[in-house]
Design a protein around this motif. Structure first.
Motif: not given
Length: 135
Positions: A91-92, A97-98, A102-104, A120-121
């Motif tokens: 989970p993030l 998140v800020k 993204r999770y998906l 994302q990396r």
């Protein structure tokens, strides 16, 4: 008053004349379900079940490559919707998140998914290096 219309008792079709639709005793045979196997009926092609379709070799190679490059993500290709999907294993956190994590992630091609996962990396690497050291 009902009128009675005489019917011709002679068979109208060659199949009826040959006895098609009758069992060994001559009684009318009930129609059964269509044959499900190609051995019984060569005109029937069994439909693949959802989730049992295998991607073409090139897509499979791309899937394996993406999974090796991004082990922190669950990556799959939906052959029905023709979408590439990646979900994080963990989970993030709120700071992630800020920062735009993204999770998906859904993309139309493996190349676009790879680009999005590389971004994302970078987000997570930036957050790790920006965190103050705990004394």
């Amino acid at each position: 008053m009902l009128a009675v219309v005489p019917t011709d008792s002679a068979p109208h079709h060659a199949e009826e004349a040959a006895g098609a639709g009758r069992d060994a005793g001559g009684a009318e045979a009930l129609p059964g379900p269509p044959a499900a196997s190609t051995k019984e009926n060569p005109m029937v092609t069994p439909e693949p079940h959802l989730g049992q379709e295998t991607p073409p070799p090139q897509q499979n190679d791309q899937l394996v490559a993406l999974r090796q490059l991004f082990p922190d993500w669950y990556i799959e290709h939906d052959t029905v919707l023709r979408r590439w999907r990646a979900m994080r294993h963990q989970p993030l956190t709120l700071p992630e998140v800020k920062a735009g994590a993204r999770y998906l992630i859904l993309r139309a091609s493996p190349e676009r998914l790879g680009t999005a996962l590389a971004r994302q990396r970078e987000i997570t690497r930036t957050l790790r290096t920006a965190r103050p050291a705990v004394p």
